[in-house]
Design a protein around this motif. Structure first.
Motif, mmCIF file in Angstrom:
data_model
loop_
_atom_site.group_PDB
_atom_site.id
_atom_site.type_symbol
_atom_site.label_atom_id
_atom_site.label_comp_id
_atom_site.label_asym_id
_atom_site.label_seq_id
_atom_site.Cartn_x
_atom_site.Cartn_y
_atom_site.Cartn_z
ATOM 1 N N THR A 26 0.616 5.329 6.102
ATOM 2 C CA THR A 26 0.089 4.661 7.299
ATOM 3 C C THR A 26 1.104 3.707 7.935
ATOM 4 O OG1 THR A 26 -0.888 2.880 5.980
ATOM 5 C CG2 THR A 26 -2.282 4.800 6.442
ATOM 6 N N ALA A 27 2.348 3.752 7.465
ATOM 7 C CA ALA A 27 3.375 2.835 7.965
ATOM 8 C C ALA A 27 3.856 3.242 9.356
ATOM 9 C CB ALA A 27 4.551 2.802 6.996
ATOM 10 N N GLU A 28 4.418 2.267 10.036
ATOM 11 C CA GLU A 28 4.994 2.486 11.367
ATOM 12 C C GLU A 28 6.486 2.751 11.197
ATOM 13 O OE1 GLU A 28 6.165 -0.450 15.008
ATOM 14 O OE2 GLU A 28 4.207 -0.759 14.080
ATOM 15 N N SER A 29 6.959 3.858 11.736
ATOM 16 C CA SER A 29 8.368 4.237 11.619
ATOM 17 C C SER A 29 9.248 3.281 12.418
ATOM 18 C CB SER A 29 8.569 5.660 12.113
ATOM 19 O OG SER A 29 9.949 5.981 12.061
ATOM 20 N N ARG A 40 0.314 -5.348 6.318
ATOM 21 C CA ARG A 40 -0.280 -6.250 5.337
ATOM 22 C C ARG A 40 -1.492 -6.890 5.985
ATOM 23 N NH1 ARG A 40 -0.142 -6.794 0.783
ATOM 24 N NH2 ARG A 40 -0.056 -9.020 0.752
ATOM 25 N N GLY A 41 -2.305 -7.546 5.205
ATOM 26 C CA GLY A 41 -3.468 -8.234 5.738
ATOM 27 C C GLY A 41 -3.079 -9.321 6.721
ATOM 28 N N GLY A 43 -2.636 -9.071 9.933
ATOM 29 C CA GLY A 43 -1.766 -8.622 11.011
ATOM 30 C C GLY A 43 -0.286 -8.696 10.700
ATOM 31 N N ARG A 44 0.059 -8.996 9.475
ATOM 32 C CA ARG A 44 1.467 -9.084 9.097
ATOM 33 C C ARG A 44 2.021 -7.710 8.765
ATOM 34 N NH1 ARG A 44 1.968 -14.255 5.100
ATOM 35 N NH2 ARG A 44 2.350 -15.747 6.748
ATOM 36 N N SER A 45 3.329 -7.535 8.996
ATOM 37 C CA SER A 45 4.027 -6.303 8.642
ATOM 38 C C SER A 45 5.225 -6.649 7.777
ATOM 39 C CB SER A 45 4.506 -5.570 9.893
ATOM 40 O OG SER A 45 3.414 -5.119 10.635
ATOM 41 N N LEU A 46 5.611 -5.707 6.931
ATOM 42 C CA LEU A 46 6.737 -5.905 6.033
ATOM 43 C C LEU A 46 7.703 -4.740 6.210
ATOM 44 C CD1 LEU A 46 7.922 -7.555 3.625
ATOM 45 C CD2 LEU A 46 6.552 -6.098 2.126
ATOM 46 N N PRO A 47 8.956 -5.017 6.620
ATOM 47 C CA PRO A 47 9.925 -3.925 6.772
ATOM 48 C C PRO A 47 10.392 -3.426 5.406
ATOM 49 C CG PRO A 47 10.969 -6.033 7.274
ATOM 50 C CD PRO A 47 9.519 -6.312 6.982
ATOM 51 N N VAL A 48 10.434 -2.118 5.235
ATOM 52 C CA VAL A 48 10.910 -1.522 3.989
ATOM 53 C C VAL A 48 11.805 -0.323 4.285
ATOM 54 C CG1 VAL A 48 8.950 -2.276 2.587
ATOM 55 C CG2 VAL A 48 8.859 -0.078 3.684
ATOM 56 N N SER A 49 12.856 -0.196 3.505
ATOM 57 C CA SER A 49 13.697 0.999 3.573
ATOM 58 C C SER A 49 14.030 1.469 2.157
ATOM 59 C CB SER A 49 14.974 0.739 4.368
ATOM 60 O OG SER A 49 15.687 -0.337 3.812
ATOM 61 N N VAL A 135 2.499 -4.731 -6.982
ATOM 62 C CA VAL A 135 2.762 -4.383 -5.581
ATOM 63 C C VAL A 135 2.191 -5.463 -4.668
ATOM 64 C CG1 VAL A 135 2.206 -2.738 -3.740
ATOM 65 C CG2 VAL A 135 2.885 -1.892 -5.987
ATOM 66 N N GLU A 136 0.929 -5.832 -4.888
ATOM 67 C CA GLU A 136 0.277 -6.833 -4.045
ATOM 68 C C GLU A 136 0.979 -8.186 -4.115
ATOM 69 O OE1 GLU A 136 -3.768 -6.797 -5.412
ATOM 70 O OE2 GLU A 136 -4.209 -4.888 -4.394
ATOM 71 N N GLU A 137 1.371 -8.600 -5.322
ATOM 72 C CA GLU A 137 2.004 -9.899 -5.491
ATOM 73 C C GLU A 137 3.368 -9.960 -4.797
ATOM 74 O OE1 GLU A 137 2.860 -13.816 -6.789
ATOM 75 O OE2 GLU A 137 1.020 -12.721 -6.460
ATOM 76 N N LEU A 138 4.196 -8.952 -5.000
ATOM 77 C CA LEU A 138 5.511 -8.949 -4.354
ATOM 78 C C LEU A 138 5.379 -8.920 -2.843
ATOM 79 C CD1 LEU A 138 8.604 -8.869 -4.552
ATOM 80 C CD2 LEU A 138 8.431 -6.392 -4.465
ATOM 81 N N GLN A 139 4.502 -8.104 -2.326
ATOM 82 C CA GLN A 139 4.335 -8.015 -0.874
ATOM 83 C C GLN A 139 3.785 -9.313 -0.293
ATOM 84 O OE1 GLN A 139 2.243 -4.459 0.252
ATOM 85 N NE2 GLN A 139 3.700 -3.144 -0.826
ATOM 86 N N ARG A 140 2.919 -9.971 -1.028
ATOM 87 C CA ARG A 140 2.385 -11.257 -0.571
ATOM 88 C C ARG A 140 3.516 -12.280 -0.466
ATOM 89 N NH1 ARG A 140 1.249 -15.831 -2.615
ATOM 90 N NH2 ARG A 140 1.484 -15.217 -4.770
ATOM 91 N N VAL A 141 4.401 -12.305 -1.441
ATOM 92 C CA VAL A 141 5.530 -13.235 -1.449
ATOM 93 C C VAL A 141 6.506 -12.908 -0.311
ATOM 94 C CG1 VAL A 141 7.568 -13.949 -2.773
ATOM 95 C CG2 VAL A 141 5.350 -13.772 -3.898
ATOM 96 N N LEU A 142 6.761 -11.632 -0.072
ATOM 97 C CA LEU A 142 7.740 -11.228 0.936
ATOM 98 C C LEU A 142 7.233 -11.329 2.367
ATOM 99 C CD1 LEU A 142 9.302 -8.089 -0.765
ATOM 100 C CD2 LEU A 142 10.289 -10.389 -0.608
ATOM 101 N N ALA A 143 5.921 -11.149 2.555
ATOM 102 C CA ALA A 143 5.368 -11.105 3.943
ATOM 103 C C ALA A 143 5.279 -12.474 4.568
ATOM 104 C CB ALA A 143 3.990 -10.447 3.932
#
Length: 143
Positions: A26-29, A40-41, A43-49, A135-143
Protein backbone atom coordinates in the motif's frame (compact mmCIF):
# COMPACT_ATOMS: atom_id res chain seq x y z
CA UNK A 1 37.29 14.82 17.82
CA UNK A 2 38.04 13.44 14.36
CA UNK A 3 35.04 12.26 12.39
CA UNK A 4 35.77 10.61 9.03
CA UNK A 5 33.83 11.89 6.03
CA UNK A 6 30.91 9.79 4.89
CA UNK A 7 31.54 7.65 1.87
CA UNK A 8 29.21 7.74 -1.12
CA UNK A 9 27.81 4.34 -0.13
CA UNK A 10 26.99 5.57 3.37
CA UNK A 11 25.11 8.57 2.02
CA UNK A 12 23.33 6.60 -0.68
CA UNK A 13 21.32 4.29 1.59
CA UNK A 14 20.08 5.01 5.10
CA UNK A 15 19.92 2.07 7.54
CA UNK A 16 17.32 -0.60 6.70
CA UNK A 17 13.78 -0.01 7.92
CA UNK A 18 11.86 -2.95 9.34
CA UNK A 19 8.65 -3.37 7.33
CA UNK A 20 5.82 -5.80 6.70
CA UNK A 21 4.90 -6.86 3.16
CA UNK A 22 1.40 -5.39 3.56
CA UNK A 23 2.92 -1.97 4.22
CA UNK A 24 4.88 -2.12 0.97
CA UNK A 25 1.79 -3.22 -0.97
CA UNK A 26 0.00 0.00 0.00
CA UNK A 27 3.06 2.28 -0.15
CA UNK A 28 3.38 5.31 -2.38
CA UNK A 29 6.13 4.98 -5.00
CA UNK A 30 8.91 7.59 -5.01
CA UNK A 31 10.48 6.40 -8.27
CA UNK A 32 12.51 3.29 -8.98
CA UNK A 33 15.76 4.27 -7.25
CA UNK A 34 14.14 6.17 -4.36
CA UNK A 35 12.04 3.40 -2.83
CA UNK A 36 8.64 4.35 -1.44
CA UNK A 37 6.73 6.06 1.36
CA UNK A 38 4.94 3.81 3.81
CA UNK A 39 1.99 5.30 5.62
CA UNK A 40 2.02 5.55 9.39
CA UNK A 41 -0.75 6.55 11.74
CA UNK A 42 -1.65 10.21 12.10
CA UNK A 43 -1.03 11.01 8.45
CA UNK A 44 2.71 10.49 8.76
CA UNK A 45 4.81 8.82 6.06
CA UNK A 46 8.18 7.12 6.31
CA UNK A 47 10.55 6.97 3.31
CA UNK A 48 12.09 3.53 2.76
CA UNK A 49 14.42 2.10 0.15
CA UNK A 50 16.51 -0.40 2.12
CA UNK A 51 14.34 -2.79 4.13
CA UNK A 52 14.65 -5.52 6.73
CA UNK A 53 11.92 -8.13 6.43
CA UNK A 54 11.26 -11.52 8.01
CA UNK A 55 9.13 -14.42 6.88
CA UNK A 56 8.72 -18.10 6.14
CA UNK A 57 10.14 -19.55 2.93
CA UNK A 58 7.26 -20.76 0.76
CA UNK A 59 8.99 -21.57 -2.50
CA UNK A 60 12.54 -21.58 -3.83
CA UNK A 61 13.07 -20.83 -7.53
CA UNK A 62 16.84 -21.36 -8.05
CA UNK A 63 16.60 -20.99 -11.83
CA UNK A 64 15.11 -17.50 -11.30
CA UNK A 65 17.51 -16.66 -8.42
CA UNK A 66 14.36 -15.98 -6.34
CA UNK A 67 12.62 -17.15 -3.19
CA UNK A 68 9.01 -16.46 -2.12
CA UNK A 69 8.48 -15.56 1.52
CA UNK A 70 5.36 -14.96 3.62
CA UNK A 71 5.00 -12.75 6.67
CA UNK A 72 1.82 -12.18 8.68
CA UNK A 73 0.52 -9.64 6.15
CA UNK A 74 1.18 -11.49 2.87
CA UNK A 75 3.79 -12.76 0.47
CA UNK A 76 6.82 -11.13 -1.10
CA UNK A 77 9.57 -12.13 -3.50
CA UNK A 78 13.29 -11.90 -2.81
CA UNK A 79 15.63 -11.77 -5.81
CA UNK A 80 19.37 -12.34 -5.98
CA UNK A 81 19.40 -15.08 -3.34
CA UNK A 82 22.02 -17.20 -5.13
CA UNK A 83 24.50 -14.32 -4.77
CA UNK A 84 24.21 -13.94 -0.98
CA UNK A 85 27.19 -15.25 1.02
CA UNK A 86 25.97 -17.97 3.39
CA UNK A 87 22.44 -17.54 2.01
CA UNK A 88 22.09 -21.12 0.74
CA UNK A 89 21.07 -22.61 4.16
CA UNK A 90 18.07 -20.22 4.14
CA UNK A 91 16.78 -21.53 0.81
CA UNK A 92 14.51 -24.29 2.03
CA UNK A 93 10.69 -24.25 2.32
CA UNK A 94 9.53 -23.84 5.91
CA UNK A 95 12.62 -21.95 7.14
CA UNK A 96 11.99 -18.68 8.97
CA UNK A 97 14.46 -16.10 7.65
CA UNK A 98 15.39 -12.44 7.74
CA UNK A 99 16.32 -10.58 4.60
CA UNK A 100 17.78 -7.14 4.14
CA UNK A 101 17.52 -5.68 0.70
CA UNK A 102 16.61 -2.91 -1.68
CA UNK A 103 13.01 -2.44 -2.83
CA UNK A 104 12.66 -3.38 -6.50
CA UNK A 105 8.84 -3.11 -6.53
CA UNK A 106 6.25 -2.42 -3.84
CA UNK A 107 3.00 -3.40 -5.54
CA UNK A 108 1.10 -5.36 -6.56
CA UNK A 109 3.58 -7.86 -5.04
CA UNK A 110 6.59 -6.59 -3.07
CA UNK A 111 9.94 -7.56 -4.60
CA UNK A 112 13.22 -7.11 -2.73
CA UNK A 113 16.76 -7.53 -4.10
CA UNK A 114 18.65 -9.29 -1.30
CA UNK A 115 21.78 -7.88 0.28
CA UNK A 116 21.84 -10.19 3.31
CA UNK A 117 19.90 -13.23 4.50
CA UNK A 118 20.01 -15.19 7.74
CA UNK A 119 18.24 -18.30 9.00
CA UNK A 120 16.19 -17.55 12.14
CA UNK A 121 14.49 -20.95 12.26
CA UNK A 122 16.08 -22.07 15.52
CA UNK A 123 14.05 -19.52 17.52
CA UNK A 124 11.32 -19.00 14.90
CA UNK A 125 8.46 -18.89 17.43
CA UNK A 126 10.08 -16.05 19.37
CA UNK A 127 11.10 -14.17 16.22
CA UNK A 128 7.56 -14.43 14.77
CA UNK A 129 5.91 -13.18 17.97
CA UNK A 130 8.31 -10.24 18.31
CA UNK A 131 8.51 -9.19 14.66
CA UNK A 132 5.38 -7.01 14.40
CA UNK A 133 6.29 -5.27 17.67
CA UNK A 134 9.83 -4.61 16.42
CA UNK A 135 8.47 -3.18 13.15
CA UNK A 136 6.00 -0.91 14.97
CA UNK A 137 8.58 0.32 17.48
CA UNK A 138 11.25 1.19 14.91
CA UNK A 139 8.78 2.94 12.64
CA UNK A 140 7.37 4.91 15.56
CA UNK A 141 10.88 6.12 16.45
CA UNK A 142 11.75 6.98 12.83
CA UNK A 143 8.46 8.70 11.85
Amino acid sequence: MYKPAETTAERKHPPPVKVLSGQLRTAESRGTADGCLIRRGGGRSLPVSLVWMQGTVLEVQPERNTVMLMDETGTFAVQGVNNIPRGKPCLEPGKYVMVMGVIVAASPEPVIRAVKMADLSELAGLHRRMWKLEVEELQRVLA
